[in-house]
Design an enzyme around this catalytic site. Structure first.
Site, mmCIF file in Angstrom:
data_model
loop_
_atom_site.group_PDB
_atom_site.id
_atom_site.type_symbol
_atom_site.label_atom_id
_atom_site.label_comp_id
_atom_site.label_asym_id
_atom_site.label_seq_id
_atom_site.Cartn_x
_atom_site.Cartn_y
_atom_site.Cartn_z
ATOM 1 C CG ASN A 342 -14.047 36.763 48.048
ATOM 2 O OD1 ASN A 342 -14.519 35.694 48.413
ATOM 3 N ND2 ASN A 342 -13.100 37.388 48.719
ATOM 4 C CE LYS A 433 -7.759 46.676 64.077
ATOM 5 N NZ LYS A 433 -9.190 46.997 64.079
ATOM 6 C CD GLU A 566 -5.441 42.240 69.798
ATOM 7 O OE1 GLU A 566 -6.468 41.990 69.150
ATOM 8 O OE2 GLU A 566 -4.881 41.406 70.533
#
Length: 664
Positions: A342, A433, A566
């Site tokens: 990356n 989150k 979730e």
């Protein structure tokens, strides 16, 4: 030898190809000149016939006929010279436009003006005066037919066996005009034909643009798509608002046609892109978000001539941060990432796009105290963007210790290094989150927010956090996953029919992160306005339609149930937090939730010690630190994490607090 073989043979002989090309060009000019000479002769003859209403040369008055024939060679030479002067033999007639038509008209008028002056005024040759305007009109007609014949044949003739691709264009402005002209003229688009136009201006209905009928407003799209057997719809209204764009594209996607959109016409005029950049409509076009507005000057002054460190600089958010920071001319940009592939990719991209950029790319982990400390000691960054983190919710549920090591203690070690080395500002990339988390990843990000909140109170460095939701197109996000499932023929897997999420594009999110960093005074948790939440089921249906399929028929949707940790929906604020505005309407500041810092750091040290025992479930300890964390489901079996150095955390800073009243 077939035609293709002859073409290939010519390509393999470049000198012969150049000679052949030159010969073809010369032959083309000679043939066009011969055509113009013949048409000029015919025009003069027809003008005499019309003047005397006689259609046989033998019956024309002998004086006029002889004068015409005598001067004809000079007449032809004059005409060819004038036409050459107006570049009538050098234009690309497949792209003929009104400009070329105007040039042809002026050239024909000038030819007849010279003809008049020489025959009557200079030489005294007797030719009826009415013949000059008649000749002008006939010759102009013949000239236009010859030049426009390519486009006429292109518009009305279709090669045998070739299927026409019918196109509907949305918009009847300048952008659509440019688009239709290129489609009509381009050889590469010989199988495409614009059959109808849609425009919301009711006064344009049943009028024509470029020979194509404007059939109605957006409400006529579905009916027109059936009536004209449309295969492709191109949205060509670059000035449309986000709401209008989304509403129109949502109608278009119900037609089953392939959808494409045109870039801004101002870009085309400036030469930044061409019509070949017409692209497929992406799911981002259907989200209905207005363009993100940032104060470029404030970001520029904040970033320019600074040394900036981006941890996790090779990731989705980190790499976009590097791109946008590079465009604002920092003194030095340091990319720090543990994943060499990356880091290598973004390094090559930035070196290509910004050759003058002072760029340093380093490999290392934020979990390694000595490494992150040595980086800050060597480069002395003034601003740190901390984007290094584990972010995949299901994976972190199965490896909670790794989430804590990387997210929590990686942030703590980076924050401590920033404090020791006098970093001016530290910006943590957080997530929605972290609000009332139901998963380990979210809980660890909330711990990161608490760390920077506490350190802002203890350090001369300004610590802030920026919290936002899902970004489209990031590694592991739902859009690339859905696209891959559609390419494989389905099914598209959705966890729950009612699950909703906030979405923003990566460039939008990063632009706002930079703006928030420029606005920061220390201690804030910036909350980005993510727009309206989107139902994941609607996202899946829209993506299937945009791919040219019918949901439930061509591509099935399968519900798999919520994964561990979730939620049905994400929140951007906790109950205790409120919002106060900033100068940017899309950036808000969440009010702080105060907590006792000394016990917090003591528990954090205890968490580090317990975490070293790989088999221990650390969720209850996380819950002690983050009371809003709700553990869901059974604990997953732990996999042995990477070997930890076992080093003790560096001591907390002991210098005098400087910002006790500013918490975030």
């Amino acid at each position: 030898m077939t035609l293709d073989q002859r073409k290939e043979w010519l390509r393999s002989n470049p000198r012969l190809l150049r000679t052949a090309t030159r010969a073809v060009r010369v032959l083309r000019i000679v043939l066009m000149m011969a055509w113009d000479a013949a048409m000029l002769s015919l025009s003069g003859f027809l003008a005499l016939c019309l003047r005397f209403d006689i259609w046989k040369a033998s019956e024309l008055p002998q004086l006029y006929w002889n004068n015409f024939v005598t001067f004809l060679p000079w007449y032809i030479l004059i005409a060819l010279g004038v036409l050459s002067l107006f570049r009538m033999y050098n234009s690309l007639w497949q792209f003929v436009s009104m400009r070329e038509a105007a040039s042809a008209g002026i050239a024909c008028f000038l030819i007849e003006a010279i003809h008049w002056i020489l025959t009557i005024e200079v030489l005294g040759i007797q030719i009826p005066r009415s013949c000059y305007p008649i000749t002008f009109m006939i010759f102009f007609l013949f000239t236009g037919v010859s030049r426009f014949s390519y486009r006429i044949m292109r518009a009305f003739l279709q090669p045998p066996g070739q299927k026409t691709r019918n196109i509907m264009v949305i918009g009847a402005g300048e952008a659509a005009n440019m688009l239709i002209r290129e489609i009509t003229a381009s050889r590469e688009l010989a199988d495409s034909r614009v059959v109808c136009i849609i425009d919301d201006d009711t006064t344009k209905k049943n009028r024509y643009m470029c020979g194509v009928r404007i059939v109605g407003t957006r409400h006529a799209i579905e009916q027109a798509a059936k009536q004209y057997d449309v295969d492709e719809i191109i949205f060509a209204v670059p000035s449309a608002s986000s709401a209008d764009r989304t509403a129109i594209l949502n109608i278009c996607k119900n037609t089953g046609c392939q959808l494409k959109t045109l870039p801004g016409v101002y870009q085309i005029v400036q030469g930044k892109i061409s019509m070949s950049d017409v692209r497929k409509v992406d799911i981002e076009d259907l989200l209905g978000r207005d363009p993100v507005d940032i104060n470029v000057e404030s970001v520029m002054s904040y970033v320019r001539d600074k040394v900036i460190l981006v941890t996790g600089g090779g990731g989705s958010i980190g790499s976009e941060l590097c791109r946008q920071i590079a465009s604002h001319k920092p003194r030095q940009l340091v990319i720090f990432d543990i994943y060499e592939n990356n880091a290598y990719d973004i390094q090559n991209e930035l070196r290509h796009d910004y050759p003058e950029l002072n760029l340093v790319t380093l490999i290392g982990s934020v979990r390694d105290t000595r490494r992150i400390d040595s980086v800050m000691a060597q480069y002395h960054p003034e601003i740190v963007y901390h984007a290094a983190a584990h972010k995949h919710v299901p994976l972190m549920e199965d490896s909670p210790n790794e989430a804590i090591k990387n997210n929590v203690f990686g942030t703590l070690k980076t924050a401590q290094a920033a404090d020791r080395h006098g970093v001016k500002r530290f910006v943590l990339i957080s997530t929605d989150k972290a609000v009332n988390p139901t998963n380990v990843m979210g809980a660890t990000k909330r711990l990161c927010e608490m760390i920077v909140q506490a350190y802002n109170n203890r350090s001369n460095t300004e610590f802030v956090a920026v919290r936002f939701g899902n970004v489209l197109g990031s590694n592991g996000s739902v859009i690339p996953l859905f696209k891959k499932q559609i390419e494989n023929g389905g099914p598209v897997l959705v966890t729950h029919p009612d699950i909703i999420r906030y979405f923003m594009t990566i460039p939008e999110a990063v632009s706002l992160v930079l703006q928030a960093g420029a606005l920061a005074n220390g201690g804030e948790i910036f909350v980005l306005d993510m727009g309206k939440p989107v139902k994941i089921l609607d996202l899946a249906n829209n993506l299937i339609r945009l791919s040219g399929y019918t949901p439930g028929e061509d591509i099935k949707i399968q519900f798999t149930g919520l994964r561990k940790g979730e939620k049905l929906y994400e929140e951007l604020l906790m109950d205790e937090e409120g919002l106060r505005a900033t100068e940017n309407r899309l950036i808000h500041i969440g009010c702080p939730i105060r907590f006792d810092e000394e016990p917090f750091f003591a528990k954090l040290e205890h968490l580090r010690e317990v975490m070293a025992e790989d088999s221990t479930d650390v969720r209850p300890l996380i819950q002690e630190l983050v009371p809003t964390y709700k553990v869901t489901g059974d604990s997953a079996a732990q996999t042995p994490p990477a070997e930890e150095s076992g080093e003790k955390l560096p001591p907390l800073p002991t210098h005098t607090p400087t910002k006790l009243d500013v918490l975030g």
